[in-house]
Design a protein around this motif. Structure first.
Motif, short mmCIF file in Angstrom:
data_model
loop_
_atom_site.label_atom_id
_atom_site.label_comp_id
_atom_site.label_asym_id
_atom_site.label_seq_id
_atom_site.Cartn_x
_atom_site.Cartn_y
_atom_site.Cartn_z
N GLY A 176 0.78 -1.23 0.00
CA GLY A 176 0.00 0.00 0.00
C GLY A 176 0.81 1.27 0.00
O GLY A 176 0.25 2.37 -0.07
N THR A 177 2.14 1.16 0.07
CA THR A 177 2.97 2.36 0.07
C THR A 177 2.88 3.07 -1.28
O THR A 177 3.01 2.45 -2.33
CB THR A 177 4.45 2.01 0.36
N HIS A 178 2.65 4.37 -1.22
CA HIS A 178 2.61 5.19 -2.43
C HIS A 178 4.04 5.59 -2.81
O HIS A 178 4.85 5.90 -1.94
CB HIS A 178 1.74 6.43 -2.21
N VAL A 179 4.34 5.60 -4.10
CA VAL A 179 5.70 5.81 -4.58
C VAL A 179 5.74 7.01 -5.52
O VAL A 179 4.90 7.13 -6.43
CB VAL A 179 6.21 4.54 -5.32
N LEU A 180 6.71 7.88 -5.29
CA LEU A 180 6.97 8.99 -6.19
C LEU A 180 8.39 8.88 -6.72
O LEU A 180 9.34 8.74 -5.94
CB LEU A 180 6.80 10.34 -5.47
N ILE A 181 8.53 8.95 -8.02
CA ILE A 181 9.83 8.82 -8.68
C ILE A 181 10.23 10.19 -9.22
O ILE A 181 9.60 10.71 -10.15
CB ILE A 181 9.77 7.77 -9.80
N SER A 204 -0.24 3.97 -5.17
CA SER A 204 -0.09 4.72 -6.41
C SER A 204 1.39 4.88 -6.76
O SER A 204 2.27 4.82 -5.91
CB SER A 204 -0.74 6.10 -6.28
N ILE A 205 1.65 5.07 -8.06
CA ILE A 205 3.01 5.28 -8.56
C ILE A 205 2.99 6.57 -9.36
O ILE A 205 2.24 6.70 -10.34
CB ILE A 205 3.48 4.12 -9.46
N GLY A 206 3.80 7.54 -8.96
CA GLY A 206 3.87 8.82 -9.66
C GLY A 206 5.25 9.06 -10.22
O GLY A 206 6.26 8.67 -9.62
N LEU A 207 5.32 9.70 -11.37
CA LEU A 207 6.58 9.98 -12.05
C LEU A 207 6.61 11.44 -12.44
O LEU A 207 5.70 11.93 -13.13
CB LEU A 207 6.73 9.10 -13.29
N ILE A 208 7.65 12.17 -12.04
CA ILE A 208 7.79 13.56 -12.42
C ILE A 208 8.40 13.64 -13.81
O ILE A 208 9.21 12.79 -14.19
CB ILE A 208 8.67 14.33 -11.40
N PRO A 238 1.86 13.68 -15.77
CA PRO A 238 2.61 14.39 -14.72
C PRO A 238 1.93 14.24 -13.37
O PRO A 238 0.75 13.87 -13.29
CB PRO A 238 2.57 15.83 -15.21
N ILE A 239 2.68 14.52 -12.31
CA ILE A 239 2.12 14.44 -10.97
C ILE A 239 1.74 15.84 -10.51
O ILE A 239 2.19 16.84 -11.06
CB ILE A 239 3.12 13.80 -9.99
N GLY A 240 0.91 15.89 -9.50
CA GLY A 240 0.48 17.17 -8.96
C GLY A 240 -0.88 17.58 -9.49
O GLY A 240 -1.54 16.86 -10.24
N MET A 241 -1.31 18.76 -9.06
CA MET A 241 -2.61 19.31 -9.46
C MET A 241 -2.41 20.17 -10.72
O MET A 241 -1.61 21.10 -10.70
CB MET A 241 -3.19 20.18 -8.35
N PRO A 242 -3.10 19.86 -11.79
CA PRO A 242 -2.88 20.61 -13.04
C PRO A 242 -3.22 22.09 -12.91
O PRO A 242 -2.70 22.91 -13.66
CB PRO A 242 -3.81 19.91 -14.04
N GLU A 243 -4.06 22.45 -11.93
CA GLU A 243 -4.43 23.85 -11.76
C GLU A 243 -3.27 24.69 -11.21
O GLU A 243 -3.29 25.91 -11.29
CB GLU A 243 -5.63 23.97 -10.81
N ILE A 244 -2.26 24.02 -10.63
CA ILE A 244 -1.10 24.73 -10.08
C ILE A 244 0.06 24.53 -11.04
O ILE A 244 0.62 23.45 -11.13
CB ILE A 244 -0.75 24.19 -8.68
N ILE A 252 5.87 23.33 -6.97
CA ILE A 252 5.65 21.95 -7.45
C ILE A 252 5.35 21.04 -6.27
O ILE A 252 4.44 20.20 -6.33
CB ILE A 252 6.88 21.45 -8.23
N ALA A 253 6.09 21.22 -5.17
CA ALA A 253 5.88 20.38 -4.00
C ALA A 253 4.48 20.54 -3.42
O ALA A 253 3.84 19.56 -3.04
CB ALA A 253 6.94 20.69 -2.94
N VAL A 254 4.00 21.78 -3.37
CA VAL A 254 2.64 22.03 -2.87
C VAL A 254 1.62 21.32 -3.76
O VAL A 254 0.68 20.69 -3.29
CB VAL A 254 2.35 23.54 -2.80
#
Length: 294
Positions: A176-181, A204-208, A238-244, A252-254
């Motif tokens: 269940g660990t979420h992963v960001l690359i 989830s798996i996210g890639l910047i 992409p990762i993150g909120m598209p509105e930001i 980007i971190a926010v």
């Protein structure tokens, strides 16, 4: 074992539990106010007095463990021989109120790449109650003085310096660990993306990265990695909120943090639905009674 140690053991195992506390005592009772018991799915540590009080509290605690959207609750016990109890008579003569506080399994997040964005993201996520894994191949990125900004973290932080094969950390992560690359090296990112798809049980798996980067990765994951479209689609980019749309590391971190928190909520909602679909989930009928120590 102290109750603090017991709670820590449940957290390390990533098992849900309940902290049971004697909240108030009137008259004679087996334990004083403040006595604690920690209940896990199959074990319990400590005591609130044994007998019916403890047995009923354990039964209810295990019901809460399997109940979606658990909330703290109070239970009241009259200790006299006129009360019909589920687990025998306790006639100390007083009355006890017990507080049950659910201890859910907290989210877990692994950030691969502790560059500018990774550190800013860690600073935000460390303010939340979660297990936070920080991974990098570069020792200077994980130096104590650099990570000192996380010294007041609410999260439990696990630092992994993996100089050659950071993807090996994936095998150590809890289900269940979420992963960001988001490493400094596209080749490292590609290896991690491939390994993440081969690691069962991850969240989830996210890639910047840009759309051009993802197009190359998608092609390699399909042709060289042998992953089908369904597997590849597990990677969010992409990762993150598209509105930001800002490009500063903190911005980007926010954006990424907001998206992650939403992902955590969705995962929790999915788990609640799963529990609702399981008949009698979390009931205590299979557990042995507790001996009376009053």
């Amino acid at each position: 074992m102290t109750w603090v140690t017991a709670v820590g053991r449940l957290r390390a195992r990533r098992e849900a539990g309940v902290l049971v506390t004697v909240a108030t005592v009137r008259g004679h009772a087996p334990r004083r106010a403040g006595a604690k018991l920690v209940v896990g799915p199959t074990e319990a540590w400590g005591s609130i007095g044994g007998g019916n009080i403890e047995a009923v509290a354990i039964d209810r605690a295990r019901e809460l463990i399997g109940t979606p959207g658990q909330e703290p609750e109070l239970m009241e016990f009259a200790l006299n021989d006129k009360v019909t109890n589920r687990h025998g008579v306790q006639c100390c003569g007083g009355a006890v109120t017990v507080l049950l506080e659910p201890l859910p399994v907290v989210p877990a997040l692994a950030i691969f790449g502790m560059g500018h964005v990774g550190l800013e993201l860690a600073r935000i996520m460390a303010r939340h109650n979660l297990d936070l894994h920080l991974v990098d191949t570069r020792p200077d990125m994980l130096a104590d003085e650099r990570l000192a900004v996380l010294s007041d973290a609410a999260a439990q932080i696990h630092v992994h310096h993996q100089p050659l094969l950071p993807e090996e950390v994936l095998e150590e992560l809890a289900p269940g660990t979420h992963v960001l690359i988001m490493t400094h090296d596209h080749a490292e990112d590609a290896a991690l993306a491939d390994a993440a798809l081969r690691t069962p049980g991850l969240g989830s798996i996210g890639l910047i990265g840009s759309s051009a980067k993802w197009a190359r990765f998608r092609h390699r994951l399909a042709t060289e990695g042998g992953h089908d479209d369904a597997a590849i689609s597990r990677i969010k980019t992409p990762i993150g909120m598209p509105e930001i749309s800002g490009k500063e590391p903190a911005t980007i971190a926010v954006s990424v943090a907001a998206d992650l928190l939403q992902t955590f909520e969705q995962a929790a909602a999915g788990e609640r639905e799963r529990l609702r679909a399981v008949p009698d989930a979390g009931t205590a009928s299979g557990y042995p009674p507790v001996a009376d120590s009053a």
